[in-house]
Enzyme design. Structure first.
Site, short mmCIF file in Angstrom:
data_model
loop_
_atom_site.label_atom_id
_atom_site.label_comp_id
_atom_site.label_asym_id
_atom_site.label_seq_id
_atom_site.Cartn_x
_atom_site.Cartn_y
_atom_site.Cartn_z
N GLY A 23 0.81 -1.21 0.00
CA GLY A 23 0.00 0.00 0.00
C GLY A 23 0.84 1.25 0.00
N GLY A 25 0.89 5.42 1.16
CA GLY A 25 0.28 6.38 2.06
C GLY A 25 0.84 7.77 1.86
N GLY A 26 0.30 8.73 2.61
CA GLY A 26 0.75 10.11 2.47
C GLY A 26 2.15 10.33 3.00
N PHE A 27 2.56 9.56 4.01
CA PHE A 27 3.87 9.74 4.61
C PHE A 27 4.73 8.48 4.54
CE2 PHE A 27 1.06 12.73 6.74
CZ PHE A 27 1.78 13.92 6.66
N VAL A 30 3.98 0.77 2.45
CA VAL A 30 4.01 -0.51 3.17
C VAL A 30 4.34 -1.61 2.18
CG1 VAL A 30 2.72 -2.09 4.63
CG2 VAL A 30 2.27 0.35 4.79
N LYS A 45 6.55 -0.97 7.14
CA LYS A 45 6.11 0.40 6.85
C LYS A 45 7.34 1.29 6.83
CE LYS A 45 2.79 3.87 8.50
NZ LYS A 45 1.73 4.14 9.50
N ARG A 138 -7.47 8.51 17.80
CA ARG A 138 -7.81 9.74 17.08
C ARG A 138 -7.98 9.58 15.57
NH1 ARG A 138 -4.29 14.75 18.91
NH2 ARG A 138 -2.71 13.59 17.77
N ASN A 144 -7.97 1.83 8.78
CA ASN A 144 -7.02 1.53 9.85
C ASN A 144 -7.40 0.27 10.62
OD1 ASN A 144 -5.29 3.63 9.27
ND2 ASN A 144 -6.29 5.06 10.66
N ASP A 157 -2.10 1.84 12.77
CA ASP A 157 -1.85 3.25 12.45
C ASP A 157 -2.15 4.17 13.63
OD1 ASP A 157 -1.17 5.56 11.22
OD2 ASP A 157 -2.51 5.34 9.50
#
Length: 511
Positions: A23, A25-27, A30, A45, A138, A144, A157
């Site tokens: 996958g 991601g923004g930052f 994986v 990751k 959060r 997630n 996450d």
């Protein structure tokens, strides 16, 4: 349309062989790697090379530490290792969850009510475990929640997680569709009940096949979603098989005012368990550790035995469930132990029946061994059998009773309520009416359909900006002064029980 970026180059990791990309991601990306020793597949990751500023590095380190702290829970992804690759990029080595995650499933599958309840209870126990460790997630959302090889949901996450003492003020990286109103405000502030909201929003998505306030075919930009999250009531899921009591649980968990929600993730989990029980489904255990309630000490030493060597009776917090029928997918699960408290012998203490009488010696029959004696022995045997059967029935009924083995009343998230695992949904007030007097003050009254001792009422003024800070009153009436009433004044009212449970849906009226 934005072009999909290419995955970053997988780093060379000693002892691991790269397999494929899992996958983007923004930052971070994986990847699937194969570990040499011990031999297993793992998910790695890796931070993107362009995201290596101090803030992102700190978040990545926080995620590694928090997930490692919680990795013992069966519904939280396990972290095996954290390190920095030769090219300077930090990475996490985690449990590889091979099955399809919830982000892919909820848009393409009709997930059954039974499975959603099962997922909800397991995730509630994971979130409660994090909260008891002082950690707010959060960012609970379908993306997630992964799925382990054995079909269990696994929360991952914790990159934007915070300690509960920080109140969840920052909102960097939050996902709007599953975020509560208080975290979307100009000055965001959240606590454990913010995670309760996001967990319920995730379960709603699994049932509805869409995010909670998404309008199919409508405008679903960030601005429209935020406005609906702050003001619109929770829409129906659109499924006939979703029972009203489950929708009521989700409505309460996603209340606009945090004080109206379930006070903890464990409380939400128990509400979902009650729905399972009402639907005659196997009750999913809440996987929670003993919360530190003192254990019973053994009796004083007798006969010279050292007290330190005596066997102690330990109390175990567990939520048992009925044995499944053959073929149930839970049939191979290890069962939670039933709580056993040390009890002294005495009146009412269950003791085994006396042994049957010794058989008469072989030889000449005794004169007293006549028909009456044989009949009395037969009756005694029958009575002994009835006692044993009765004991089995009593023990089985106690084990199968919904809520058996619930935490003791000392548990901060549980109040003893007549032996039920979860109380029925608190009703909403009815006959809510408002009357304006000559001075412009508006007096509202309402009726409690099921009054209980120590009932209170939580009310607030509803405006286009949301609900004002709620206030508690003891009587079913409140007056809004003319200075606050304007042309029209709207309020919402909930019943609050002595154990802090509140109406699943507040009553609203305008005058």
């Amino acid at each position: 349309m934005t072009a999909r970026r290419e995955a970053s180059a997988p780093p060379v990791l000693p002892g691991y062989a790269h397999v494929r990309t899992l996958g983007l991601g923004g930052f971070a990306d994986v990847f699937l790697y194969r570990q040499d020793l011990p031999r297993r597949d793992v998910a790695v990751k890796v931070l993107l090379a362009g995201s290596l500023d101090d803030e992102v590095r700190a978040r990545f380190q926080t995620e590694a530490n928090l997930m490692a702290q919680l990795s013992h829970h069966p519904s939280i992804v396990t972290v095996y290792q954290a390190d920095i690759a030769a090219d300077g990029r930090p990475y996490l080595v985690m449990e590889y969850c091979s099955r399809t995650g919830l982000a892919e499933r909820y848009r393409t599958e009709r997930i059954s009510v039974a499975e959603v309840l099962r997922i909800g209870v397991r995730l509630a126990s994971a979130v409660e475990t994090a909260h008891r460790a002082g950690i707010l997630h959060r960012d609970i959302k379908p993306a997630n929640v992964l799925t382990t090889d054995f079909g269990w949901p696994a929360l991952t996450d914790f990159g934007i997680a915070a300690t509960t003492g920080q109140g969840g003020g920052a909102t960097v990286g939050m996902s709007i569709p599953w975020s509560p109103p208080e975290l979307l405000a100009e000055h965001p502030r959240g606590d454990e009940r913010s995670d309760v909201y996001s967990l319920a929003a995730t379960l709603y998505s699994l049932l509805a096949g869409r995010t909670p306030f998404e309008i199919p075919g409508g405008q679903n930009g960030a601005q429209q979603l935020v406005a609906r999250i702050e003001r619109a009531p929770l829409p129906p899921t659109g499924r006939d098989d979703v029972p009203a009591e489950l929708h009521a649980v989700l409505e309460r968990a996603m209340a606009k005012v945090p004080e109206l929600r379930h006070p903890s993730a464990a409380a939400l989990g128990r509400a979902l368990q009650q729905v399972e029980a009402d639907l005659r489904l196997p009750v999913t255990p809440l996987d929670l550790l003993d919360d530190g309630t003192p254990h019973a000490d053994p009796a004083p030493s007798q006969g010279g035995t050292d007290v330190a060597d005596a066997t102690r009776l330990r109390s175990i917090v567990a939520v048992p469930q009925p044995e499944p029928v053959r073929g149930d997918d839970d049939a191979t699960r290890v069962r939670g132990p039933v709580t056993v408290q040390p009890q002294p012998a005495g009146p009412g203490f269950l003791t085994p029946p006396p042994p049957p009488p010794e058989p008469a010696p072989v030889g000449e029959p005794d004169v007293a061994d006549d028909d009456d004696t044989r009949r009395s022995r037969t009756v005694a045997a029958v009575v002994s059998g009835v006692v044993v059967l009765g004991a089995i029935v009593v023990i089985a009924a106690a084990a199968l009773r919904p809520g058996a083995g619930e935490p003791r009343p000392g548990d901060t998230d549980f109040q003893e309520t007549g032996g039920s695992a979860v109380e029925a949904v608190v009703p909403s007030p009815h006959s809510l009416e408002g009357e304006r007097d000559a001075a412009g003050n508006v007096t509202f009254t309402w009726v409690n359909p099921d009054p209980r001792p120590d009932d209170h009422y939580l009310w607030g003024v509803v405006t286009v900006q949301g609900t004002s800070r709620p206030e508690v009153v003891e009587q079913p009436t409140v007056t809004v002064p003319a200075a606050q009433s304007g042309d029209e004044v709207c309020i919402e009212v909930s019943i609050v029980r002595a154990d802090r449970r509140a109406s699943a849906k507040p009553a609203q009226v305008c005058a």
